[in-house]
Design an enzyme around this catalytic site. Structure first.
Site, PDB file in Angstrom:
ATOM      1  N   LYS A 191       0.846  -1.197   0.000  1.00 19.58           N
ATOM      2  CA  LYS A 191       0.000   0.000   0.000  1.00 19.58           C
ATOM      3  C   LYS A 191       0.878   1.242   0.000  1.00 19.58           C
ATOM      4  O   LYS A 191       1.582   1.514   0.970  1.00 19.58           O
ATOM      5  CB  LYS A 191      -0.908   0.048   1.231  1.00 19.58           C
ATOM      6  N   GLU A 265      10.267   0.630  10.257  1.00 20.54           N
ATOM      7  CA  GLU A 265      11.233   1.705   9.950  1.00 20.54           C
ATOM      8  C   GLU A 265      10.520   3.011  10.239  1.00 20.54           C
ATOM      9  O   GLU A 265       9.635   3.427   9.481  1.00 20.54           O
ATOM     10  CB  GLU A 265      11.615   1.661   8.466  1.00 20.54           C
ATOM     11  N   GLU A 396      10.052  15.226  15.987  1.00 23.37           N
ATOM     12  CA  GLU A 396      10.400  15.115  14.570  1.00 23.37           C
ATOM     13  C   GLU A 396       9.534  16.115  13.805  1.00 23.37           C
ATOM     14  O   GLU A 396       8.306  16.028  13.856  1.00 23.37           O
ATOM     15  CB  GLU A 396      10.126  13.693  14.062  1.00 23.37           C
TER      16      GLU A 396
HETATM   17  P1  NAD Z   1       2.382   7.684   8.464  1.00 20.47           P
HETATM   18  O1  NAD Z   1       2.790   6.789   9.570  1.00 20.47           O
HETATM   19  O2  NAD Z   1       1.318   8.654   8.724  1.00 20.47           O
HETATM   20  O3  NAD Z   1       1.908   6.842   7.212  1.00 20.47           O
HETATM   21  C1  NAD Z   1       2.699   5.832   6.653  1.00 20.47           C
HETATM   22  C2  NAD Z   1       1.805   4.844   5.944  1.00 20.47           C
HETATM   23  O4  NAD Z   1       0.989   4.173   6.898  1.00 20.47           O
HETATM   24  C3  NAD Z   1       0.857   5.447   4.932  1.00 20.47           C
HETATM   25  O5  NAD Z   1       0.777   4.572   3.837  1.00 20.47           O
HETATM   26  C4  NAD Z   1      -0.463   5.483   5.686  1.00 20.47           C
HETATM   27  O6  NAD Z   1      -1.595   5.442   4.845  1.00 20.47           O
HETATM   28  C5  NAD Z   1      -0.388   4.239   6.524  1.00 20.47           C
HETATM   29  N1  NAD Z   1      -1.164   4.253   7.761  1.00 20.47           N
HETATM   30  C6  NAD Z   1      -1.628   5.312   8.464  1.00 20.47           C
HETATM   31  N2  NAD Z   1      -2.288   4.894   9.559  1.00 20.47           N
HETATM   32  C7  NAD Z   1      -2.228   3.544   9.555  1.00 20.47           C
HETATM   33  C8  NAD Z   1      -2.687   2.533  10.449  1.00 20.47           C
HETATM   34  N3  NAD Z   1      -3.329   2.825  11.580  1.00 20.47           N
HETATM   35  N4  NAD Z   1      -2.439   1.244  10.149  1.00 20.47           N
HETATM   36  C9  NAD Z   1      -1.764   0.929   9.045  1.00 20.47           C
HETATM   37  N5  NAD Z   1      -1.300   1.831   8.161  1.00 20.47           N
HETATM   38  C10 NAD Z   1      -1.520   3.129   8.419  1.00 20.47           C
HETATM   39  O7  NAD Z   1       3.729   8.373   7.987  1.00 20.47           O
HETATM   40  P2  NAD Z   1       3.912   9.431   6.824  1.00 20.47           P
HETATM   41  O8  NAD Z   1       3.438  10.745   7.320  1.00 20.47           O
HETATM   42  O9  NAD Z   1       3.379   8.903   5.548  1.00 20.47           O
HETATM   43  O10 NAD Z   1       5.506   9.420   6.689  1.00 20.47           O
HETATM   44  C11 NAD Z   1       6.323  10.149   7.476  1.00 20.47           C
HETATM   45  C12 NAD Z   1       6.968   9.286   8.539  1.00 20.47           C
HETATM   46  O11 NAD Z   1       7.664   8.192   7.958  1.00 20.47           O
HETATM   47  C13 NAD Z   1       7.999  10.048   9.322  1.00 20.47           C
HETATM   48  O12 NAD Z   1       7.858   9.829  10.680  1.00 20.47           O
HETATM   49  C14 NAD Z   1       9.316   9.459   8.814  1.00 20.47           C
HETATM   50  O13 NAD Z   1      10.373   9.605   9.705  1.00 20.47           O
HETATM   51  C15 NAD Z   1       8.944   8.058   8.529  1.00 20.47           C
HETATM   52  N6  NAD Z   1       9.888   7.423   7.599  1.00 20.47           N
HETATM   53  C16 NAD Z   1      10.774   6.486   8.063  1.00 20.47           C
HETATM   54  C17 NAD Z   1      11.689   5.883   7.216  1.00 20.47           C
HETATM   55  C18 NAD Z   1      12.666   4.858   7.723  1.00 20.47           C
HETATM   56  O14 NAD Z   1      13.236   4.144   6.921  1.00 20.47           O
HETATM   57  N7  NAD Z   1      12.885   4.743   9.019  1.00 20.47           N
HETATM   58  C19 NAD Z   1      11.705   6.229   5.873  1.00 20.47           C
HETATM   59  C20 NAD Z   1      10.808   7.182   5.419  1.00 20.47           C
HETATM   60  C21 NAD Z   1       9.897   7.763   6.297  1.00 20.47           C
END
Ligand code: NAD
Length: 788
Positions: A191, A265, A396
């Site tokens: 997804k 991650e 963050e």
């Molecule tokens: P997010 O956690 O809001 O969303 C990530 C994904 O999870 C999206 O596809 C979203 O639709 C889905 N999602 C949201 N709620 C969910 C739930 N309850 N259950 C399952 N899936 C759900 O994050 P974001 O705003 O898209 O991305 C930013 C974050 O990602 C930042 O915190 C960043 O640090 C992190 N990030 C980490 C890495 C790494 O490798 N450690 C890499 C890139 C981004």
């Protein structure tokens, strides 16, 4: 003055636009409306939402909002495809991955332009970083597919993997997830994030084009609820998630007890440490990349500048000057440095955080110049005059905001760097290689860059410590995250512990009362805080002894002692080995006494169990200086040293079976790797461990390295799981308690291993090697550049 002469006068950038025509043509060809890609076919678009170009606010396409039924159909397709996909030879699977890599390269410009339109990142980055790294990932993992049977001989794929990714590197995160999963023989449901689904959909077309068997890759688009349908689906064997720590924690809780594999991650707040002897100009250029790459929407962004006080003023002045020349604007312009933020909601979030930080005393510097009239743009910002507690230092931000603080000594730099709940990455600038290599191991982060920043490669693992998650992507460790031992499927349920009725009698009668086992904390025997003891019965129900009934306070004391003993991690492996050998030798001297005690508790002859325990200590003493890292050669002028590090303080709750070996088999690998331990022995038969106190004392084990708390193992496991000072937890016990342990460990996201009610025969020599060693450690990759 003619035009050329004029340009030489001003040295202004001219426009260098990248055309969107081909990407628009591709969107038009699909009627700007997409269904999901399930079982090799495109579904009819259902309820949709808009994917917008954040630089212009215009809608690019309508994306289907995946329902639980869509997810279910994708899981069925992936399950059906798994059998034949995993049965293909590694060479055959590798050829598909290779074909995908080639196809991504052939269409690289279309991917790059589409990514920039959908995400807002500068074309310079999508073209030169994201897409080439995507291809590199598929090439690298094509090779792994073929080498798998040689390199991981006893491993099998998980099965169906659910993969959920964020919006900041849409196609790159897809590649990090799909390439290793497919190489290992898994099938996937991926997804993409709701803001950025387009390149994943284009990727699905590539899968069609290379003839990937149907159902191997399924792309289901949607929002958080679609992600929830994936994490909750009983037909999925492993969840791989990249995103925020908040959602990562929710996923840890939802998957607890499900038996699903899990890698997380998550977010970061990475320190960027500049020592006074750094090459300042290079450090400034590095910093520009560290924090303003992808508008700062980078999990490993160097968002906390820590600069040595002696050069602080000069460094900040130079930095401000350099910030003046950063160009913010149309991301399709090839000479733009900073593009658009992902969405208006993110811009609002960042503005709110900034307001809070300013209210708490922060000062903000932004360069002059105007932002484009429309679109989600923010200026780069430098925040100074902050304390470690300021919101902008602690949270963050995930935007173009750098916070700066100073330090005086290397020790202070390390303290400040580690003063965060995150542990994803860190950067160190110094011309003194001795200093840099002294600091790198002290930083609690999965990736450390020396005199460089944001280096990534498929051959080098990436992932976090602490609340930045667990598991690695890339490298050997990333490959192993999609594999599990073949024997796991043969595990049988553990026999239910027999409830032994105590024989009625006067407990004050008998010879057993000459010993009541205490707890063992910080190298000393300690009375339990509760003041209570628990009866220890033999199989017939006769009272054979008593053991301290440890509680929450005892666990807290034990964790404190274990934390104070963390110098064990930097004790040379050779010395740790010597101590484990000594422990084995001293146990062996007293084998008859230990065997008799086992017999008393279990009714079985204990000689074999003692011999196996001695042997196991020998085995892990031998491993202490052998289970170590690697040096990778990424395609840059750098080496990456993959260092194996201990988790820190480990809670270990031993199984009910085998009173001595059950504990020894688990603590030996943890200790060999440099962890300190809080051990909870079997509730029913804790006396063998109480006998061990003297053996520990005579074996030169430093105080606090092994702490033992007897009592109700499930209650004590819960306390260990909830304790943020515990860095990893192993629990052997029934399925219900295992689920509780996994769920309760959410608060600091400690990695857990639980036996889930299955019988792990710890006498088996398969547990003498990397099965537990890998679970007792984490990999830190330290990037070291070379060349003058
Ligand atoms: P997010 O956690 O809001 O969303 C990530 C994904 O999870 C999206 O596809 C979203 O639709 C889905 N999602 C949201 N709620 C969910 C739930 N309850 N259950 C399952 N899936 C759900 O994050 P974001 O705003 O898209 O991305 C930013 C974050 O990602 C930042 O915190 C960043 O640090 C992190 N990030 C980490 C890495 C790494 O490798 N450690 C890499 C890139 C981004």
């Amino acid at each position: 003055m003619n035009k050329i002469a004029q340009i030489f006068q001003t040295l202004d950038y001219g426009p260098a636009p990248e055309g969107p025509e081909q990407a628009n043509a591709w969107l038009d060809a699909h009627g700007r409306k997409f269904g999901h890609f399930i079982d090799g076919r495109w579904t009819k678009p259902g309820k949709t939402f808009s994917s917008d170009n954040p630089a212009t606010g215009e809608s690019l396409a309508q994306i289907s909002d995946g329902t639980a039924e869509d997810v279910d159909a994708a899981v069925k397709a992936a399950r059906a495809a798994f059998k034949s996909w995993s049965a293909l030879s590694g060479y055959e699977r590798g050829k598909y991955l290779y074909a995908i890599a080639r196809a991504v390269q052939k269409h690289s410009r279309l991917f790059a332009v589409l990514e920039t339109m959908d995400n807002g990142k500068p074309i310079r980055e999508s073209r030169d970083i994201d897409i080439p790294l995507v291809a590199r990932h598929f090439y690298h993992h094509a090779g792994w597919a073929q080498q798998l049977s040689r390199e991981f001989p006893d491993a099998v794929p998980y099965g169906v993997c659910g993969q959920i990714i964020p919006w900041n590197f849409p196609l790159l995160m897809l590649a990090w997830k799909i390439a290793p999963a497919l190489a290992a023989g898994n099938t996937v449901i991926l997804k993409p994030a709701e803001f950025t689904s387009l390149t994943a959909l284009l990727f699905a077309e590539i899968c069609e084009r290379v003839g990937l068997p149907k159902g191997v890759v399924n792309i289901v688009t949607g929002e958080g609820a679609t992600g929830q349908a994936i994490t909750a689906h009983a037909g999925i064997d492993k969840i791989a998630f990249t995103g925020s720590t908040e959602v990562g924690k929710a996923i840890r809780a939802v998957t607890a007890g499900s038996g699903k594999g899990l890698s997380l991650e998550l977010g970061g707040k990475s320190p960027y440490i500049v020592f006074e002897d750094a090459d300042v100009d290079s450090a400034i250029e590095g910093l520009i990349d560290a924090i303003w790459f992808n508008q700062g929407q980078v999990c490993c962004a160097g968002s906390r500048l820590l600069v040595q006080e002696s050069i602080e003023a000069r460094f900040i002045t130079k930095l401000k000057k350099r910030m003046q020349s950063l160009r913010v604007g149309d991301p399709l312009d090839k000479s733009i440095d900073i593009g658009a933020m992902i969405a208006p909601v993110q811009v609002e979030r960042i503005r709110d955080l900034m307001q809070r930080g300013v209210a708490e005393g922060a000062e903000v510097y932004e360069p002059d110049g105007q932002l484009p009239a429309k679109g989600c743009f923010l200026k780069p910002a430098l925040v100074t005059n902050v304390s470690p507690a300021n919101t902008l230092v602690a949270e963050e931000i995930f935007g173009p905001v750098l916070v700066a603080m100073s330090f005086r000594t290397p020790e202070e730099a390390v303290q400040l760097a580690n003063n965060t709940k995150y542990g994803l990455a860190a950067t160190i600038w110094s011309e003194n290689i001795n200093l840099a290599l002294d600091i790198a191991p002290q930083i609690k982060a999965g990736v450390v860059w020396i005199n460089g920043t944001n280096n990534f490669d498929a051959a080098v693992g990436f992932g976090g410590y602490k609340e930045s998650g667990f598991g690695r992507e890339g490298g050997r460790e990333g490959m192993s995250a999609y594999l599990k031992p073949a024997w796991e499927k043969d595990l049988k349920p553990a026999p239910a512990a027999k409830v032994v009725e105590a024989k009625v009698g006067n407990p004050l009668d008998g010879s057993h009362l000459d010993q009541t086992a205490k707890l063992y904390i910080g190298g000393k025997q300690a009375r339990p805080d509760s003041g209570y003891s628990r009866a220890v019965l033999d199989p017939s129900g006769k009272l054979i002894g008593e053991a301290g009934d440890g509680n929450r306070k005892d666990i807290r004391n034990a964790v404190e002692a274990a934390r104070a003993a963390l110098g064990w991690a930097t004790t040379p492996a050779h010395s740790r080995a010597q101590i484990l050998y000594f422990l084995a030798e001293n146990l062996d001297y007293r084998r008859d006494e230990f065997a008799a005690r086992i017999k008393l508790q279990t009714g079985h002859d204990g000689a074999e169990e003692v011999a196996l325990s001695v042997e196991r200590l020998f085995a892990f003493a031998g491993w202490a200086d052998k289970y170590d890292g690697a040096v990778h050669n990424p395609p840059l002028r750098a080496v990456a040293a993959a260092m194996i590090e201990p988790l820190g303080v480990m809670g270990i709750v031993a199984p009910p079976s085998r009173p001595l070996l059950g504990s020894i088999a688990l603590i030996a690998p943890a200790l060999a790797m440099g962890n300190t331990v809080v051990l909870v022995p079997s509730s029913q038969s804790p006396l063998s461990l109480a006998d061990l106190y003297q053996v520990i004392e005579t074996s030169d084990v430093p105080n606090g390295v092994i702490n033992i708390v007897t009592g109700d193992s499930v209650a004590l496991a819960k306390t260990l799981a909830e304790h943020d000072g515990v860095d990893g937890l192993w629990f052997a016990g029934d399925a219900e308690a295992s689920a509780m342990v996994e769920k309760a460990s959410t608060s600091n996201l400690k990695p857990t291993w639980t036996s889930r009610g299955l019988y792990f025969d710890l006498a088996d020599r398969r547990f003498e090697g990397d099965y537990f060693l890998s679970k007792a450690t984490q990999v830190k990759n330290v990037w070291i550049p070379y060349g003058a």
